[in-house]
Scaffold this active site. Structure first.
Site, mmCIF file in Angstrom:
data_model
loop_
_atom_site.group_PDB
_atom_site.id
_atom_site.type_symbol
_atom_site.label_atom_id
_atom_site.label_comp_id
_atom_site.label_asym_id
_atom_site.label_seq_id
_atom_site.Cartn_x
_atom_site.Cartn_y
_atom_site.Cartn_z
ATOM 1 C CD GLU A 148 6.863 -14.774 44.881
ATOM 2 O OE1 GLU A 148 5.740 -14.521 45.040
ATOM 3 O OE2 GLU A 148 7.191 -15.081 44.039
ATOM 4 C CG ASP A 155 10.865 -15.688 43.461
ATOM 5 O OD1 ASP A 155 9.663 -15.508 42.496
ATOM 6 O OD2 ASP A 155 10.618 -14.896 44.422
ATOM 7 C CB SER A 160 5.247 -14.099 41.469
ATOM 8 O OG SER A 160 4.844 -13.272 42.637
ATOM 9 C CG ASP A 198 4.441 -3.820 20.483
ATOM 10 O OD1 ASP A 198 3.957 -3.971 21.722
ATOM 11 O OD2 ASP A 198 4.242 -3.087 19.655
ATOM 12 N N GLY A 240 3.272 -0.678 20.712
ATOM 13 C CA GLY A 240 4.124 0.146 21.428
ATOM 14 C C GLY A 240 3.671 -0.037 22.872
ATOM 15 C CG ASP A 249 0.488 -2.653 26.179
ATOM 16 O OD1 ASP A 249 0.472 -3.174 27.356
ATOM 17 O OD2 ASP A 249 0.796 -3.115 25.355
#
Ligand SMILES: *[C@@H]1O[C@H](CO)[C@@H](O)[C@H](O)[C@H]1NC(C)=O
Ligand SMILES: *[C@@H]1O[C@H](CO)[C@@H](O)[C@H](O)[C@H]1NC(C)=O
Ligand SMILES: *[C@@H]1O[C@H](CO)[C@@H](O)[C@H](O)[C@H]1NC(C)=O
Ligand SMILES: *[C@@H]1O[C@H](CO)[C@@H](O)[C@H](O)[C@H]1NC(C)=O
Ligand SMILES: *[C@@H]1O[C@H](CO)[C@@H](O)[C@H](O)[C@H]1NC(C)=O
Ligand SMILES: *[C@@H]1O[C@H](CO)[C@@H](O)[C@H](O)[C@H]1NC(C)=O
Length: 655
Positions: free
Chosen positions: A321, A325, A570, A613, A632, A634
């Protein structure tokens, strides 16, 4: 009748005040203050708690004006507000929400009268938010009309937790002055020292069989997934981004090719929980391939409650992780922009989201010290952990913060979540953009567990299980997309359906914030989900998430000397943080403020149009196909993936 009731209630008020003044016992009906009908998965009550056990009893006092916090936040965050961008100083926030004298006196009087507590045993926290006293279980049981039990995690004798059974009570006239009492129903426990191997569930990952949960908030934290190690392909034409994401793929996907001009004024932070730790040589290995000028660069460590970059435990589960990152956030913002690392927790106690929030906002802090080491962290730590004082208001919040850890809503109680969520709103008031990954199990919770109608989480349960803080309306929740197989970065992405599925859905706790009403109602009206209304919160009035999305499939990450392919929201959250940090840089460079809480802005039609989108793919879970990405907003990919070059222009036009 009505008149009589009015008279009775004003009489009761006068009567109560005079009782406080005279020190006679308050005499009012008790009401259930918080309840739950299930304990988090894996925990079982094994016996009543010893009546003499000392509890670090804390009462979170009611915060005045908290009911207006959404309005305050919209006032500084909605692009059509005349006060857009006029963020609040921390002192103004502390004063606005500081509990009243009346609340403090009422609760103190109750502790004195009903609990027989000597005034000297009860202390007010420095920030004024909490009253604290060490109580025996017997005293607490009497005060709260409850029973404390010892709970054990999956038969492990070293993982026990003391909590109330089902509910606790407060006198009616005290209840309105109290948000929450701890320790009571909550399971925000920090397992100690012993690594916990979460058994592998049906996640389609192959490389990381055992995830490790010590110290990370909760016990079902979301971790990145991997399909194993790989040989990175070098291709300047970016023909392999469907198989391997590298920083250049993301720059093209999100039109993010930006060199900071005001890095000394800007700030961005990545949050990690020990023992998750980055490996310096892995950063250099990544930089050597993807950003040679950054070799030797490190994040700026902000240690929270003993947080440090541990090197004793290595492997994907400990380094995956943090390496992911930092490698992506640092490379994308570039050499000139320092990246702060908020490393929370030592390697004995670990840390929870509360430790982070304490460090960022002194007014949120518990009493500084006095915790019971059996059940909560105490600093200095008697178990050989961190020896300094608790981090309380010690970290100046960066303008953008990304966290890739999460709970399920069902792990905690609504009151607990509401108090934490309000704290994110305060960060928004300060001008901070708070990003959280939305989860990797589609409509299911961490580890793929779902809900029974009674709220119990279990494998094979039918109902959708939203993540927290993903559903807090005052954070920005980030879902995951993918470059479709055999497609290029010049073609539209889909919702991520490789290895992980983008967390999304509708909260069972938080109502729908006004900023997303039009977008979410459009979705529900035009694309009604084909499920029984009991499967998810179909009220049409609850918070939908995520808000946005970014690529979360096939990331090339250097971990322990090898390149791995990594998947997860992540990935999506730190990448989005880098992009929003670039927008802050552009605004700071022309003398404007940071973008702060972005949700009211990004749901406006002009800004929605500046996101790509996503209209294909879904987020399966709980034995369903989940929700479908549609034109749009969701509940899979939110309003879509960012187009930096469009967004920066729009944001530069705002005051
Ligand atoms: C909740 O429902 C499930 C499934 O019906 C059941 O197995 C479980 O015992 C229930 N839990 C409680 C606390 O009622
Ligand atoms: C309350 O404060 C006093 C004085 O600072 C201290 O001696 C006492 O231990 C504190 N009590 C608790 C329960 O923290
Ligand atoms: C790391 O491991 C060594 C050897 O087992 C031990 O002496 C040391 O205390 C550990 N350090 C930390 C910070 O855990
Ligand atoms: C991608 O292309 C390869 C060969 O060109 C083919 O074998 C594979 O089935 C294609 N995958 C998809 C999802 O179309
Ligand atoms: C649905 O969400 C609303 C919040 O808008 C909440 O009041 C309600 O209890 C939720 N329903 C269920 C079944 O969880
Ligand atoms: C992003 O917006 C720019 C400017 O309008 C446009 O040229 C570019 O094609 C867009 N990028 C994507 C990936 O849609």
């Amino acid at each position: 009748m009505l008149l009589a009731a009015r008279l009775a209630s004003s009489f009761a008020l006068i009567f109560t005040l005079s009782l406080i003044a005279s020190g006679a016992p308050a005499n009012s009906r008790t009401v259930v203050h918080e309840s739950r009908n299930h304990v988090p998965r894996g925990w079982n009550a094994i016996r009543r708690a010893d009546p003499g056990l000392i509890l670090p009893f804390r009462i979170g006092l009611a915060q005045p004006n908290i009911e207006n916090i959404e309005a305050y936040l919209l006032d500084v965050s909605h692009p059509s507000s005349p006060n857009y961008g006029k963020h609040w100083a921390p002192g103004r926030i502390a004063e606005t929400f500081r509990p009243s004298r009346e609340s403090i006196d009422t609760v103190r009087a109750w502790l004195a009268e009903a609990g027989g507590l000597d005034a000297a045993r009860v202390n007010l926290s420095a920030g004024g938010g909490w009253l604290q006293a060490d109580l025996t279980v017997e005293e607490a049981e009497r005060l709260l009309e409850t029973e404390y039990h010892v709970y054990q995690f999956e038969g492990d004798e070293e993982r026990t937790h003391v909590a109330c059974h089902e509910k606790y009570h407060l006198p009616e006239d005290v209840a309105k002055h109290v948000e929450i009492v701890t320790p009571t129903l909550h399971f925000d426990v920090k397992p100690k020292s012993k690594p916990v191997q979460l058994e592998k569930r049906d996640a389609p990952s192959s490389g990381s069989a055992a995830a490790h949960a010590v110290g990370q908030p909760g016990f079902g934290a979301s971790f990145p997934k991997t399909s194993g190690t790989i040989q990175p392909v070098v291709d300047p034409a970016l023909a392999y981004c469907d198989e391997q994401i590298v920083p250049d793929c993301l720059r093209v996907l999100y039109s993010f090719d930006y060199t900071p001009v005001a890095p000394e004024r800007n700030s961005i932070a990545i949050v990690e929980y020990t023992p998750e730790a980055y490996v310096a040589t892995d950063l250099d290995m990544f930089f050597a391939n993807y950003s040679p000028a950054q070799i030797g660069e490190r994040p700026v460590l902000n240690s929270i409650d003993g947080g440090f970059v541990q090197t004793n435990q290595t492997g994907f589960d400990y380094n995956g992780e943090s390496n992911l990152d930092l490698q992506y956030a640092m490379t994308l913002v570039g050499r000139t922009q320092p990246v702060q690392l908020y490393q929370a927790g030592d390697d004995v106690e670990g840390a929870s989201f509360n430790n982070l929030l304490d460090a960022l906002d002194g007014s949120y802090c518990y009493f500084e010290g006095g915790d019971n080491p059996e059940y909560d962290s105490i600093y200095p730590d008697p178990y050989g952990g961190y020896e300094g004082p608790e981090s309380c208001g010690t970290v100046t919040p960066a303008y953008v913060m990304s966290t890739s850890y999460s709970y399920n809503e069902a792990d905690l109680t609504p009151a607990y979540e509401e108090r934490q969520c309000a704290e994110y709103a305060k960060l928004g008031l300060m001008g901070v953009t708070v990003l959280y990954s939305s989860g990797d199990y589609g409509v299911a919770g961490n580890d793929g567990v779902c809900l029974y109608p009674n709220g119990t989480q279990a494998d094979g349960a039918p109902d959708f299980n939203p993540s927290f803080p993903g559903t807090c309306p005052y954070i920005t929740s980030v879902g995951a997309t993918q470059v479709n197989p055999n497609s290029t970065v010049y073609e539209p992405e889909s919702a991520c359906e490789q290895v992980i599925y983008s967390g999304g859905g509708f909260s069972n706790v938080f109502p729908m914030p006004s900023y997303q009403k039009t977008a979410v109602e459009y979705y529900l009206t035009n694309y009604p989900p084909p499920y029984a209304p009991t499967l998810y919160n179909s009220s049409g009035t609850s918070r939908g998430f995520p808000d946005i999305a970014a690529n979360g499939a096939n990331y090339v990450v250097a971990i322990d000397g090898e390149f791995w392919l990594v998947y997860g929201t992540s990935c999506s959250s730190p990448v989005s943080a880098a992009i929003f940090s670039g927008i802050n840089d552009a605004r700071l460079a022309v003398g404007k403020g940071p973008i702060g809480f972005i949700n009211p802005t990004i749901y406006t039609p002009a800004f929605m149009a500046a996101f790509n989108d996503i209209t294909t793919g879904s987020n399966q879970g709980c034995d369903t196909e989940g929700f479908y990405a549609q034109p749009g907003w969701d509940p899979v990919t939110g309003v879509g993936t960012p187009n930096f070059s469009k967004l920066v222009e729009l944001w530069l036009d705002l005051p």
